[in-house]
Design a protein around this motif. Structure first.
Motif, PDB file in Angstrom:
ATOM      1  N   LEU A 330       0.831  -1.197   0.000  1.00 16.69           N
ATOM      2  CA  LEU A 330       0.000   0.000   0.000  1.00 16.69           C
ATOM      3  C   LEU A 330       0.871   1.254   0.000  1.00 16.69           C
ATOM      4  CD1 LEU A 330      -2.548   1.740   0.416  1.00 16.69           C
ATOM      5  CD2 LEU A 330      -2.366   1.232   2.877  1.00 16.69           C
ATOM      6  N   GLU A 331       1.852   1.295   0.857  1.00 16.07           N
ATOM      7  CA  GLU A 331       2.683   2.491   0.962  1.00 16.07           C
ATOM      8  C   GLU A 331       3.454   2.743  -0.334  1.00 16.07           C
ATOM      9  OE1 GLU A 331       5.789   4.617   4.085  1.00 16.07           O
ATOM     10  OE2 GLU A 331       5.053   2.584   4.494  1.00 16.07           O
ATOM     11  N   ALA A 332       3.963   1.666  -0.951  1.00 15.36           N
ATOM     12  CA  ALA A 332       4.711   1.833  -2.196  1.00 15.36           C
ATOM     13  C   ALA A 332       3.810   2.310  -3.331  1.00 15.36           C
ATOM     14  CB  ALA A 332       5.388   0.517  -2.575  1.00 15.36           C
ATOM     15  N   LEU A 333       2.646   1.687  -3.478  1.00 16.33           N
ATOM     16  CA  LEU A 333       1.739   2.068  -4.559  1.00 16.33           C
ATOM     17  C   LEU A 333       1.206   3.488  -4.365  1.00 16.33           C
ATOM     18  CD1 LEU A 333      -0.370  -1.195  -5.144  1.00 16.33           C
ATOM     19  CD2 LEU A 333       1.781  -0.488  -6.216  1.00 16.33           C
ATOM     20  N   ASP A 334       0.891   3.837  -3.127  1.00 18.94           N
ATOM     21  CA  ASP A 334       0.351   5.169  -2.882  1.00 18.94           C
ATOM     22  C   ASP A 334       1.410   6.243  -3.094  1.00 18.94           C
ATOM     23  OD1 ASP A 334      -1.842   6.898  -1.942  1.00 18.94           O
ATOM     24  OD2 ASP A 334      -0.504   7.279  -0.257  1.00 18.94           O
ATOM     25  N   ARG A 335       2.641   5.935  -2.696  1.00 15.67           N
ATOM     26  CA  ARG A 335       3.707   6.918  -2.900  1.00 15.67           C
ATOM     27  C   ARG A 335       3.925   7.163  -4.389  1.00 15.67           C
ATOM     28  NH1 ARG A 335       9.030   7.204   0.913  1.00 15.67           N
ATOM     29  NH2 ARG A 335      10.082   8.948  -0.069  1.00 15.67           N
ATOM     30  N   TYR A 336       3.855   6.096  -5.188  1.00 19.97           N
ATOM     31  CA  TYR A 336       4.010   6.268  -6.626  1.00 19.97           C
ATOM     32  C   TYR A 336       2.802   7.008  -7.214  1.00 19.97           C
ATOM     33  CZ  TYR A 336       4.947   5.223 -11.524  1.00 19.97           C
ATOM     34  OH  TYR A 336       5.176   5.338 -12.876  1.00 19.97           O
ATOM     35  N   ARG A 337       1.616   6.693  -6.743  1.00 20.39           N
ATOM     36  CA  ARG A 337       0.404   7.369  -7.237  1.00 20.39           C
ATOM     37  C   ARG A 337       0.502   8.873  -7.037  1.00 20.39           C
ATOM     38  NH1 ARG A 337      -3.819   9.761  -5.002  1.00 20.39           N
ATOM     39  NH2 ARG A 337      -3.045   9.264  -2.905  1.00 20.39           N
ATOM     40  N   ARG A 338       1.056   9.273  -5.908  1.00 18.75           N
ATOM     41  CA  ARG A 338       1.141  10.703  -5.600  1.00 18.75           C
ATOM     42  C   ARG A 338       2.118  11.448  -6.510  1.00 18.75           C
ATOM     43  NH1 ARG A 338      -0.973  12.057  -0.416  1.00 18.75           N
ATOM     44  NH2 ARG A 338      -1.870  10.217   0.625  1.00 18.75           N
ATOM     45  N   GLN A 339       2.941  10.717  -7.261  1.00 16.04           N
ATOM     46  CA  GLN A 339       3.855  11.366  -8.202  1.00 16.04           C
ATOM     47  C   GLN A 339       3.173  11.699  -9.532  1.00 16.04           C
ATOM     48  OE1 GLN A 339       7.878   9.119  -6.464  1.00 16.04           O
ATOM     49  NE2 GLN A 339       7.315   8.847  -8.592  1.00 16.04           N
ATOM     50  N   GLY A 340       1.902  11.289  -9.669  1.00 19.04           N
ATOM     51  CA  GLY A 340       1.139  11.649 -10.852  1.00 19.04           C
ATOM     52  C   GLY A 340       1.497  10.914 -12.121  1.00 19.04           C
ATOM     53  N   PRO A 341       1.655   9.580 -12.086  1.00 19.13           N
ATOM     54  CA  PRO A 341       1.962   8.856 -13.322  1.00 19.13           C
ATOM     55  C   PRO A 341       0.756   8.846 -14.262  1.00 19.13           C
ATOM     56  CG  PRO A 341       1.474   7.312 -11.568  1.00 19.13           C
ATOM     57  CD  PRO A 341       1.513   8.668 -10.929  1.00 19.13           C
ATOM     58  N   ALA A 342       0.983   8.458 -15.507  1.00 15.58           N
ATOM     59  CA  ALA A 342      -0.100   8.426 -16.489  1.00 15.58           C
ATOM     60  C   ALA A 342      -1.212   7.462 -16.083  1.00 15.58           C
ATOM     61  CB  ALA A 342       0.470   8.038 -17.856  1.00 15.58           C
ATOM     62  N   ASP A 343      -0.855   6.364 -15.419  1.00 15.91           N
ATOM     63  CA  ASP A 343      -1.860   5.391 -14.977  1.00 15.91           C
ATOM     64  C   ASP A 343      -2.182   5.544 -13.491  1.00 15.91           C
ATOM     65  OD1 ASP A 343       0.653   4.578 -14.222  1.00 15.91           O
ATOM     66  OD2 ASP A 343       0.354   2.458 -14.723  1.00 15.91           O
ATOM     67  N   ALA A 344      -2.252   6.777 -13.029  1.00 16.02           N
ATOM     68  CA  ALA A 344      -2.522   7.036 -11.609  1.00 16.02           C
ATOM     69  C   ALA A 344      -3.834   6.423 -11.164  1.00 16.02           C
ATOM     70  CB  ALA A 344      -2.522   8.539 -11.345  1.00 16.02           C
ATOM     71  N   ASP A 345      -4.837   6.349 -12.059  1.00  9.81           N
ATOM     72  CA  ASP A 345      -6.133   5.787 -11.669  1.00  9.81           C
ATOM     73  C   ASP A 345      -5.996   4.312 -11.281  1.00  9.81           C
ATOM     74  OD1 ASP A 345      -7.328   8.196 -12.106  1.00  9.81           O
ATOM     75  OD2 ASP A 345      -8.201   7.665 -14.054  1.00  9.81           O
ATOM     76  N   ARG A 346      -5.166   3.596 -12.006  1.00  6.86           N
ATOM     77  CA  ARG A 346      -4.957   2.182 -11.674  1.00  6.86           C
ATOM     78  C   ARG A 346      -4.355   2.053 -10.279  1.00  6.86           C
ATOM     79  NH1 ARG A 346      -0.684  -2.069 -14.494  1.00  6.86           N
ATOM     80  NH2 ARG A 346      -1.660  -3.992 -13.720  1.00  6.86           N
ATOM     81  N   TYR A 347      -3.396   2.899  -9.981  1.00  7.42           N
ATOM     82  CA  TYR A 347      -2.783   2.865  -8.657  1.00  7.42           C
ATOM     83  C   TYR A 347      -3.757   3.319  -7.581  1.00  7.42           C
ATOM     84  CZ  TYR A 347       1.729   1.618 -10.585  1.00  7.42           C
ATOM     85  OH  TYR A 347       2.750   0.934 -11.199  1.00  7.42           O
ATOM     86  N   ALA A 348      -4.575   4.315  -7.880  1.00  4.71           N
ATOM     87  CA  ALA A 348      -5.568   4.778  -6.911  1.00  4.71           C
ATOM     88  C   ALA A 348      -6.558   3.674  -6.582  1.00  4.71           C
ATOM     89  CB  ALA A 348      -6.294   6.006  -7.458  1.00  4.71           C
TER      90      ALA A 348
END
Length: 487
Positions: A330-348
């Protein structure tokens, strides 16, 4: 009283030891030592291993513990002593068999204690003891899965995860080219390596020579006995780096912890140490540790291989979920999501699913429990801090309230008794979230007064319980460093 500064030399020495000692500073394991006595009597240190088993037997005939956690070590020790065929160990065997009668009856009543795969290890050792005695002296407990054991021995051992407990497979796996080895080591286990080698000492220069050299070196570390794991170096160095970074230790003093570790943890194929099967928790920890150093986290694309919808697996194909593993992911995926990648919705979406999973597993009192550690304080801090980083408030506050209420009168925390390790975990949570400062002050006072040379009770879950001494030392030093200047 204001806390004194933690000497820089103490942190630097801990970092140096973590890098220099991949064995983790673990204590001797009754289970693994017993397996070496039975499986490789030709190995140097055999008499010292036998003496260790005899010297560490409790007055009631058991080994280790507490409670049901004594079953697996006692089975291993009794089977090992029976393998000797010596009259001078008969009294210890009789006392051990009496203890096993009581422990197996308790397992029938209460279930098998939560070490790794007891439903396979217990029936294997019960059957082996009965075979040594030539009669059905011990009954299989209700939680034993003899059908699964038969399937494992009938070829089910041919997967990377099974290498860790190869010693219960039997002679079919001895010398097999299907068994993965890392520098001669099988499954990060001395017992598993011994099982692959078999009862006859390999010839110098032969295919088993590297494994024999490893076992000779492993037993020399503790003077005959061996630890429960040969290494957890990737995991513990990433873990320690995260703890010391949280405490504000300068990056240049922790940089050595990440040097030489797998370069692409985002691929999701990082094991806890060379020779283990890859796992999602170690991969996530290395990603997070590198992000603490670099300020940004690499894409964790490889973690998707562990996704099972409601939760992520620790290893594939093992299916039992771990809240600690899911907290790291969870912490790894959320930290990456917060960087605004193109597939942020998948991570969210994954962050939402993992958050729901952790909240579903939280006990009504606010705590968590996990299968990798017997203390609820380790699981509770791991889950609460991951949720806190993801912006979850209410459940984290309940976890902190539970932690404050669990503090002992002397300022410590602990499942069975107050320990420096569990106190460090509790303080990591309470020092990271708002709340009453008084429990933190009392906890820091306990840690400042603890003797750093005292042994740490085994609380981590392997085939038996173990204590990763170097990791625990880093946790305690991190909390003391974070608490500098606090009353």
């Amino acid at each position: 009283m204001t806390g004194v500064a933690v000497p820089a030399t103490a942190v630097d020495a801990a970092v140096a030891d973590l890098v220099a000692d991949p064995s983790g500073g673990l204590y001797a394991s009754t289970y693994e030592t017993g397996r070496l006595v039975a499986l490789v009597p030709w190995l140097a240190g055999h008499d010292r291993r036998v003496a260790h088993l005899l010297d560490t037997q409790h007055p009631d005939g058991s080994w280790d513990g507490p409670g049901g956690f004594a079953l697996v070590p006692t089975l291993s020790a009794v089977e090992a002593l029976l393998s000797l065929g010596r009259a001078d160990v008969d009294a210890a065997v009789r006392r051990g068999l009496g203890a096993l009668d009581r422990l197996l009856a308790a397992a029938d009543r209460d279930g098998l204690a939560g070490t790794l795969i007891p439903f396979l290890i217990v029936p294997a050792l019960v059957a082996d003891i009965n075979a040594r005695l030539g009669r059905e002296r011990l009954a299989q407990p209700a939680g034993a899965d003899t059908a699964a054991l038969a399937a494992l021995r009938d070829g089910g051992w041919r997967n990377p995860v099974s290498a860790f407990y190869l010693e219960i497979v039997g002679p079919a796996a001895a010398g097999s080219p299907d068994v993965p080895r890392a520098d001669g080591v099988v499954g990060c286990s001395a017992a598993a390596t011994a099982a692959w080698l078999g009862p006859v000492e390999p010839a110098p220069g032969g295919p088993g020579a590297g494994s024999a050299r490893f076992l000779a070196a492993a037993q020399a570390i503790l003077g005959g006995p061996v630890a429960g794991l040969t290494s957890m170096t990737f995991f513990e160095r990433a873990w320690a780096h995260r703890a010391l970074s949280w405490a504000g230790v300068p990056a240049e003093r922790t940089a050595a912890l990440l040097a030489g570790l797998p370069a692409d943890p985002g691929a999701g194929d990082v094991p806890a140490a060379p020779g283990f099967a890859p796992d999602s928790e170690s991969s996530a920890l290395l990603l997070l540790a590198a992000a603490d150093r670099d300020g940004a986290i690499a894409e964790p694309a490889g973690l998707w291989a562990y996704d099972r919808g409601t939760h992520f697996l620790t290893t594939v194909p093992v299916g039992a979920p771990s809240v600690i593993t899911n907290a790291r992911v969870l912490e790894a995926l959320d930290r990456y999501r917060r960087q605004g990648p193109a597939d942020a919705d998948r991570y969210a979406d994954a962050v939402g699913r993992l958050t729901r999973h952790l909240l579903d597993q939280q006990a009504p009192d606010g705590s968590w429990q996990d299968r990798w550690h017997v203390s609820p304080h380790y699981a509770t801090t791991s889950c609460a801090l991951a949720l806190h980083a993801a912006g979850v408030a209410g459940p984290v506050a309940r976890a902190a309230d539970w932690t404050r209420a669990a503090q002992r009168p002397d300022g410590s925390w602990g499942r069975w008794t107050g320990t420096a390790e569990e106190t460090a975990y509790a303080l990591m949570l309470l020092m990271s979230v708002p709340g009453d400062p008084e429990p933190v002050a009392r906890g820091l006072a306990f840690l400042r007064g603890a003797d750093p040379t005292d042994p740490h009770p085994p609380l981590w879950v392997g085939k038996d319980l173990y204590a990763p001494v170097n990791l625990v030392r880093a946790a305690v030093l991190a909390v003391l460093a974070k608490g500098e200047g606090r009353p």
